[in-house]
Design a protein around this motif. Structure first.
Motif, short mmCIF file in Angstrom:
data_model
loop_
_atom_site.label_atom_id
_atom_site.label_comp_id
_atom_site.label_asym_id
_atom_site.label_seq_id
_atom_site.Cartn_x
_atom_site.Cartn_y
_atom_site.Cartn_z
N ASN A 171 0.89 -8.00 0.04
CA ASN A 171 0.66 -7.74 -1.38
C ASN A 171 -0.76 -8.07 -1.84
N ASP A 172 -1.50 -8.75 -0.99
CA ASP A 172 -2.88 -9.13 -1.34
C ASP A 172 -3.82 -8.05 -0.84
N THR A 173 -4.20 -7.15 -1.72
CA THR A 173 -5.03 -6.02 -1.31
C THR A 173 -6.39 -6.47 -0.80
N ASN A 174 -6.88 -7.61 -1.30
CA ASN A 174 -8.18 -8.11 -0.82
C ASN A 174 -8.10 -8.48 0.65
N ALA B 190 -5.44 0.88 4.97
CA ALA B 190 -4.72 -0.28 4.43
C ALA B 190 -3.27 0.10 4.10
N GLY B 191 -3.10 1.25 3.46
CA GLY B 191 -1.76 1.68 3.06
C GLY B 191 -0.86 1.99 4.23
N GLU C 256 3.29 -1.70 -7.47
CA GLU C 256 2.02 -0.97 -7.36
C GLU C 256 1.65 -0.72 -5.90
N VAL C 257 2.02 -1.66 -5.00
CA VAL C 257 1.74 -1.46 -3.59
C VAL C 257 2.67 -0.39 -3.02
N LYS D 149 1.42 2.94 -3.98
CA LYS D 149 0.19 3.29 -3.26
C LYS D 149 0.48 3.87 -1.88
N VAL E 204 0.26 -1.26 6.02
CA VAL E 204 1.33 -1.97 5.31
C VAL E 204 2.65 -1.24 5.46
N ILE F 65 -5.75 -7.37 2.96
CA ILE F 65 -5.50 -6.19 3.79
C ILE F 65 -6.74 -5.32 3.88
N ASP F 66 -7.42 -5.13 2.76
CA ASP F 66 -8.67 -4.35 2.80
C ASP F 66 -9.72 -5.05 3.64
#
Length: 406
Positions: A52-55, A146-147, A181-182, A185, A150, A57-58
């Motif tokens: 859930n932490d996009t920072n 990233a998507g 939101e994830v 995405k 996940v 995973i990105d």
């Protein structure tokens, strides 16, 4: 066919790799094999925990796709990563991945993997420094975004957690449910697929059409002879199946950011109630007096594993502290380094001192007069929590500062 992460990554752990790692680290091949069997699902579990932490995973995708990271070279020469003289860019990327995923839980994580596999903690650390770049190389080679990463992780979540060592869930706090939101995405993202081999050629192509024709005649005969009988409901096999989503805990955002305004008008973006907020509040109160017991803990500093090398993630807080010292030109500070009680006390003392000095050196490089700064390492002295639990040891591994003049 969907990419099976555990199976695909395990294919890189060859008998030759196990043998070379055993020789390099002075461990049994059985122990190395067990440790690697735990390392892969442990790293995948770390990715799941941070889904859930996009920072994060990105950041992982960024490490994998960095121009300095040669995935093909890494995957073809994994044993070279078992020593510091190996592929330095790959080792740095692996260290960055471990810090992003596990932060200050790494010591406890290495203890856990060592106890379950029967190898030394130092050997576990080296194996994880090899396994992390291996996974980064596989992410790049497979073309994950990233998507899609996940999405694939969550489609195989049960298998990954089942393969992870006992006790990892308690250490990392598994139970990740994707935020709305994830989910949105990744909803329409197609997972990377492995090629499906073409079907074998049929020598007797006439058999299938013949069987279809026979089946059609049989159905026609049965229907004709059933005329006038009560109609019987037909049960079909393609009834839609509703699958309940597994209920799991939601990972909440890790930090809240606030603006901190300094006397000279400079505005900093910092963690709420973090070092910057606490220090500026203390400095603004003229009634506060200097003493040796008032310390402020850094909350956004990261070092490479077992090293005094600061990671890029530390840049923001160090820059903020520099701005605070510029706004308060009469202030001088002392940096203190601390460790938990794991390992050799003398080595811990040296590491804590080296890390404190590394912080001072970075601040001098950013323009602060060295005369306003001092550093000291305290090793495992002055614990702020129990060393009997991982949570307590994590609190004891810290960098702090106190004001020595104002």
């Amino acid at each position: 066919m969907e990419t099976n992460l555990l199976k695909s990554l395990s294919n890189y752990v060859t008998p030759e790799l196990i043998s070379q790692a055993s020789s390099a680290l002075g461990e049994s091949e059985t122990g190395i094999s067990s440790a690697m069997s735990s390392a892969i699902p442990t790293l995948l579990s770390g990715l799941l925990t941070n889904a859930n932490d996009t920072n994060v995973i990105d950041g992982i995708i960024g490490l994998a796709n960095s121009k300095d990271f040669d995935a093909s070279s890494v995957l073809s020469s994994l044993p070279s990563l078992l020593s510091d003289s190996g592929n330095k860019s790959a080792i740095a990327a692996g260290s960055g991945m471990l810090n992003m995923l596990f932060g200050n839980k790494q010591s406890g994580l290495f203890d856990l993997l060592g106890s379950t596999s029967g190898v030394k903690k130092s050997s576990v650390s080296r194996l994880m420094m090899m396994a992390a770049p291996m996974i980064l190389g596989y992410i790049r080679k497979s073309g994950f975004s990233a998507g899609s990463l996940v999405k694939t992780l969550f489609s195989q979540k049960d298998d990954i957690l089942k393969a992870a060592p006992t006790g990892l869930q308690a250490l990392l706090g598994h139970g990740t449910k994707l935020k709305p939101e994830v989910k949105e995405k990744i909803k329409d993202i197609k997972r990377p697929v492995t090629p499906t081999p073409p079907p074998a050629k049929q020598k007797n192509k006439w058999i299938l059409p013949f069987l279809i024709a026979v089946a059609a005649l049989l159905i026609f005969y049965l229907l004709r002879n059933c005329e006038g009988e009560p109609e019987t409901p037909v049960v079909r096999n393609n009834v839609p199946v509703v699958v309940e989503e597994t209920k799991v805990d939601v990972i909440e955002p890790k930090v809240d950011l606030v603006d901190v305004t300094l006397p000279n008008g400079t505005t900093l973006n910092a963690t709420a109630n973090g070092l910057e907020s606490q220090l500026t509040t203390w400095l603004a109160n003229t009634d506060n007096v200097l003493d040796k017991n008032t310390w402020f803990d850094f909350d956004n500093l990261l070092f490479a594993t077992a090293s005094a090398n600061l990671l890029p993630e530390s840049e923001n807080q160090l820059s903020n502290l520099v701005e605070i010292l510029k706004a308060y030109p009469n202030v001088a500070i002392k940096i203190g380094g601390y460790t938990d009680n794991t390992g050799d006390p003398a080595a811990n003392l040296k590491l804590s001192e080296d890390r404190a000095k590394s912080v001072v050196a970075e601040m001098v490089a950013k323009g602060i007069d060295s005369g306003r700064l001092s550093a000291e390492g305290y090793g495992q002295q002055h614990p702020v929590a129990t060393n009997e639990t991982e949570e307590g040891r994590a609190q004891n591994r810290r960098i702090a500062m106190r004001v020595t003049s104002k």
